[in-house]
Structures are given as C-alpha cells and as structure tokens.
Design an enzyme around this catalytic site. Structure first.
Site, short mmCIF file in Angstrom:
data_model
loop_
_atom_site.label_atom_id
_atom_site.label_comp_id
_atom_site.label_asym_id
_atom_site.label_seq_id
_atom_site.Cartn_x
_atom_site.Cartn_y
_atom_site.Cartn_z
N TRP A 103 0.82 -1.21 0.00
CA TRP A 103 0.00 0.00 0.00
C TRP A 103 0.84 1.25 0.00
O TRP A 103 0.53 2.24 -0.69
CB TRP A 103 -1.00 -0.03 1.17
CG TRP A 103 -1.88 -1.23 1.04
CD1 TRP A 103 -1.81 -2.39 1.76
CD2 TRP A 103 -2.90 -1.44 0.05
NE1 TRP A 103 -2.73 -3.29 1.29
CE2 TRP A 103 -3.41 -2.75 0.25
CE3 TRP A 103 -3.44 -0.65 -0.98
CZ2 TRP A 103 -4.44 -3.28 -0.54
CZ3 TRP A 103 -4.45 -1.18 -1.77
CH2 TRP A 103 -4.94 -2.47 -1.54
N ASP A 172 -1.62 6.61 6.30
CA ASP A 172 -2.69 5.73 5.84
C ASP A 172 -2.93 4.72 6.96
O ASP A 172 -2.07 3.88 7.23
CB ASP A 172 -2.25 5.02 4.55
CG ASP A 172 -3.25 3.96 4.12
OD1 ASP A 172 -4.34 3.86 4.73
OD2 ASP A 172 -2.95 3.22 3.16
N LYS A 196 -12.44 -1.77 6.97
CA LYS A 196 -11.80 -2.74 7.86
C LYS A 196 -12.31 -2.55 9.30
O LYS A 196 -12.99 -3.41 9.81
CB LYS A 196 -10.29 -2.64 7.74
CG LYS A 196 -9.84 -3.12 6.34
CD LYS A 196 -8.46 -2.68 5.98
CE LYS A 196 -8.19 -2.69 4.49
NZ LYS A 196 -8.18 -4.00 3.84
#
Lengths: 361, 361
Positions: A103, A172, A196
């Site tokens: 990511w 993030d 999530k």
C-alpha cells in the site's frame, strides 16, 4: 447468531453483530421515519444527525482537539494516495515517504505519476517488507512524512512512530484506524478506507489538522481538494450515506460497548497474542513478519510444509472459519483480526490450528 | 408496509420496498454465507457474482452491445464532472457543453478549473433554465457533446436528443438513468450517481463505449482514469460493495417485477401525467418548467399564493408525504417521482393536492 461465520477477511471484513442487528431492524424505517437511511436526503435533519454523530464519536475516541476536522471523502484510501500529493506537495517541495509494502508503494507511485517531489526516506524492501524499517535523516524541509501504519499483506505494523522533528505525519491507517489510542499531535492527516475497522466500503475517513488546509492550492478540481470537504462539511455532493451511518453505529459500539480505544487495544492485544503464542510453540506454523513488527490486525504465516496450506484453507472453511487465505501476491495464510472479530472467533481459530497441527504433524 | 412514508425526496430517494425487504432479510447472512454483503471480500466468488449481476442487468436493460462497458466508479456524478474533461478533452480540443441548469453548470465549471477547452454550445440560462434549449451549430471537431438529461432543480428533461453528427454524446443521467428505454448508440459515455434510480449513494454507474478508452491519456492518477476501471473491472481498489449489491437488486426488480424499461417508462409517464394534469386544471398550482420540457422525474411547481407554500409542506408531512420542499436555490415545491415511487404514492399526493386546493382556495 448461530449462523454467523467466523470472518477473518482482510477487508471488507467483519462488523459487530450487534451493529448489524440494529441496522437490520431499522432498515425499512429508521427510528420510525418511514424510510431507510438509504432513502433519505443527506441534507435532512435525520441524516445530518447521523453524520454529526459519526464525526463527534471519532473525535471523542481519539481525543481530537478542535485543531482537527473529521471528513468523509469518496474513493477509499486509493484516491487519497492521489489527493495527498495533489493537495500537499507544492512546487519545488519533496515529501518523505516510508516504504513498508504494497500500500505504501502504491501511495508513492501516485505521487510520482503527478511528477511531484518524492523521496523514499526509508524502506524495508530489502527485507521483503517483513519489518518496519529504521528511519533516520528525515528532512526538516519536507511538507510531510507519509507512513502506512499497518501493512495488511505482510502483517507488519508501526508500534513507535518515527520522530519527524515537527514535520507533519500523514498516515494511511486504513487497516488499524480506531484500533488503539493514539497521540494524534504529530499528525497533519490520518486517512483510512472504512471497510476494515469502521463500516462497509464506499467512503474514506480523513482526519485533517486545520493548518494543513492553508497549504492546499486553489485550482484543484473541486472534489479532489480537501478544502471542499472542510468548507462544505463533507457535503459538497451526496456523501456515501449508508456507510457513514454504519460508521456512526460502529463508533457508538466502540464507545458504549467496548469502552473506548484503550479497552479495544486490550482486546486486540489479547487476540493477537493468543494467535502468535500458538504459532511460536514450534515450527509447524511460521510467522512471516519480524517479531518486533508484528501486526495486531493481520497475523500472517506459512505452514512449514507449504503443501499443506490448501488443506488448511479447505478444513478451516469446513469449521466455519472464513477468509484465511493470504494475499495473492505472497500466498500463505492470513488471519485478519480487526476490532469486530471477537475473542470467541480467535479462540475458534486457535482451536482449529491446534487440531490441524496435531492431525498433520 | 404500513409504516413506510410516501417518499418524494430528490435524492437519496425511495427504493422499492420489496428490494429493501430482501436486503433486510439477508443483512446478517447473505444466502446462508454467515456474513453480510458488507462484510465479504470484494474479490470472493459471492461478491463477484453480485457485481457481475449488476453489470449484466444494466447491459440487458439498455440492450447494450459489447461495444460498451459498465463501470462502478467512486465519487458520484460530481467526481465525473472532473474526470470527463481529464479523460476526454485533449490538448487543443474544445468540448461542447449544453447548459440546462445547476448540474450542467457544475460540469462546465469543473472542465474550466482544469483549463480545458470548453464551449457552451447552447444554454437556457436566459430563460432561467425553465426549458431545454434549441441546439444548433455543434462542432464536428469536438471530442464530445455533454448534456444533463434530466434537471432536478428546475424539473426539465430532454425528450429528444440533440443531433451531434457523430460526435459522441456524454450524458449525466444521474436523475433519469434506467427510467426509460434509450437508443444508446449516439453515446460515448453515460454516467449517474446511484442515489436516485439505482440504489444508495456511494458509487456512480458509468457506461463507456470502448473506443473512448483509446483517447484517455496514460499519465492520469490511477483512480481518475476510466482506463483503470475498464482494465480492472471496477476492482482496482475496493468498490462500494453494498451500494453495488443494492443496484443488483434494483435492476433485478426492474427486469423481473416491472418488466423492463418500456414498462417502467409507461408507469413513470402515468405518474407524471397524473400530477401535471392536476396542476394544469387551474392556476392554483403553477408548473415552473416549460410544458414541452417537463420532467417525468421531478415535477416542480409553485403555489399561485406563495405564502401558502410553508403550509403546503407542513400539511403534506402530516399526511405522510415527505421530501416535497423545492431545491433551496429556487424554492417552491418539487415532487421527485423516480422509478421506485409507486403509483399509489403519486395518487396519495394528488389527493392531498386536490384537498389542499379546495381548502385554501
């Protein structure tokens, strides 16, 4: 709910059953209004109450001062990868990115696509992203330092934040947001896709320090400027109303049922420790992340005998344990144990792993 | 469902009650899977089946050839306002936009923010956007002609498409998508936020003719390039899974319960005609759109005595009719009668309007 599966999916992932039941009850008529949250104007009093509750609870959970805004932005974390450099890397500036896997690599790529100044200040790429790298020599001139606090693919997590010497951190936190208390003061911005720890996919939560807004250029497309979301309170256009409603319920559950982020962290730590302890008993299971970088959210491991992995997945499904297959880029096993995965689910997984080891030793 | 209100909200707006009931039933365990659609991996077989069903039903409803892709894009229509010029107005090109009110004006503004070549080829601004303007003299060199097929604020709608002489039409159909059959061949792209005729907010549906993809520059941020959505089948990142699930159910309802778009158009025409006929009986109610441009989706009107309008709203709410207040920029009354607003709801509204007129004449 006997027919609910033990859900270890990496995202979208398990939501608290009590939250799902409340959503189900109110689905056709929210609080006697005669309509679903999905069917009501985002500018009406009812939805304004919902979005305000989601915002307020996130602020309270993190103990955010008035220096921070909580925004609901479209496009998940991946759109923020593009918006962060667009909004915050000015002409002639170079932002610092720490590379810790998939990511973070995507975040860096999106800054480069825009020909923005980017330096990879540290990377654990030479260790196959199995750990969080040591960080030193950060520039004091950078507009921000970008990190990915939890890395779902390799199962690593930052446990101590890098010292940026006052340069704003941008993080993030898609996969560990609201999972533990946080000293938010070093952060210029925190962002995360909802799917999530917070709710269904369709929106990102962005926590933005107000002084960051001044740095945003005035010529950005309206929907790609964080200033728009601040000035219009995330309502320039129709936000993802149902996901935001779910976030309001999940944060209520965090405050009122779990008892806040310290209590949530205690539960998350117990879950992760149970799993890692079982894994470390011998070498039948091998954790893939360096011990000091292990994630409390995604426990990744291989079987010593890799040929047994398809059988492990097959048998786990038979036992009502879903979502354990590792990310396709690395293979192996991954148990995602986000906030809403109960201790009972982790216990069921540990029992299964113990049995599987005994049977297949 | 006796406790469901008659919902005339302009968007987010009413969804078919049967669809809501199916969602409610499956909310905690989709088809016996033990998890909600919100909780499952977007790359698992179950969700792949759902997104494929949504795509396939949209294709079938519009009779789309294989020359078209159906995409699910983040950010609602407002982000498409920025993405359309970014993707399709090349260096030195000038796109043609037709201006018909609020939303088209926003689309034009987003192209101008990017310093793209834009010409307003026709506008009904000098008639306060109460009609669809006559269109002539379109350039044959333009990369596209942009229209907004239905205008929610002023209650106007295109009933005959402009002749673009082969230049691709790009249409914002947010508020009348899937409300009537369409000869899609002139269209290079059709887009719409989900939250009026298709499902909850959080995603836009984009129908893209494949030859348009070749025109997209290769240096765009990944999430802002339609090429990404084509190549990754709308799964470069996590799409808004629950809204897409709702779209799969609403399009199923359109095909299997309503009987397709011609049948839907017949129902929509009956609903609109009933309302407009009542309005035209005398001058107690005054429609605000030119008759030949009246929308089948949003019937906008004033009361001859404007001072009665707050009372009209108050009394309508008492009668279980919600969402009738006009857009804040123009005031007055607006009845949004999208696909899922039943003929029974419109009948209830007509009865109320008739009674209100008699009492307050």
């Amino acid at each position: 709910m006997n027919d609910r599966i033990h859900n270890f999916s990496a995202g979208p992932s398990a939501l608290p059953t009590a939250v799902m039941q409340e959503m189900q009850e109110d689905l056709l008529s929210y609080r006697g209004s005669g309509m679903s949250v999905m069917e009501m104007s985002h500018r009406g009093d009812l939805f304004m109450g919902i979005i305000d509750e989601a915002r307020t609870r996130i602020k309270r959970l993190y103990g955010l001062s008035d220096a921070y805004e909580v925004l609901f932005v479209h496009g998940g974390a991946s759109l923020q990868f593009a918006m962060v450099p667009m909004n915050f890397i000015g002409e002639g500036q170079t932002a610092e990115y720490i590379e810790t896997g998939t990511w973070s690599t995507k975040a860096i790529a999106e800054a480069r696509i825009q020909n923005k100044g980017v330096r990879v200040a540290a990377s654990s790429g030479d260790q196959d992203f199995t750990c969080i790298p040591e960080v030193k020599g950060l520039s004091a001139e950078a507009p921000f330092v970008h990190i990915t606090t939890n890395n779902t693919v390799r199962g690593t997590q930052w446990h101590d934040l890098p010292d940026t010497g006052g340069v704003p951190l941008i993080a993030d936190m898609s996969s560990d947001i609201l999972s533990r208390p946080l000293d938010t003061r070093p952060f210029g911005m925190i962002y995360g896709g909802a799917q999530k720890n917070m709710g269904p996919s369709g929106t990102a939560v962005v926590i933005l320090r107000k002084d960051m807004v001044e740095k945003i250029p005035h010529n950005l497309p309206t929907m790609l400027s964080y200033r728009t979301y601040v000035e219009k309170e995330s309502m320039f256009n129709t936000p993802a109303t149902f996901p935001i409603y779910a976030i309001s319920l999940v944060t209520k559950w965090l405050e009122e049922t779990v008892g806040g982020l310290a209590a949530m962290e205690a539960v998350n730590t117990r879950k992760a420790e149970a799993l890692y302890a079982l894994m470390d008993e011998d070498d039948f299971y091998c954790g893939t992340a360096a011990k000091e970088s292990r994630s409390l959210m995604n426990a990744t491991f291989r079987l010593r005998n890799r040929e047994l992995e398809p059988l492990f997945i097959e048998k786990s499904l038979e036992c009502g344990l879903a979502g354990l297959k590792g990310h396709k880029s690395v293979g192996g096993i991954r148990a995602s144990i986000y906030n809403a995965v109960s201790e009972a689910s982790v216990e069921a997984l540990c029992t299964f792993m113990d049995d599987f080891r005994r049977t297949n030793r």
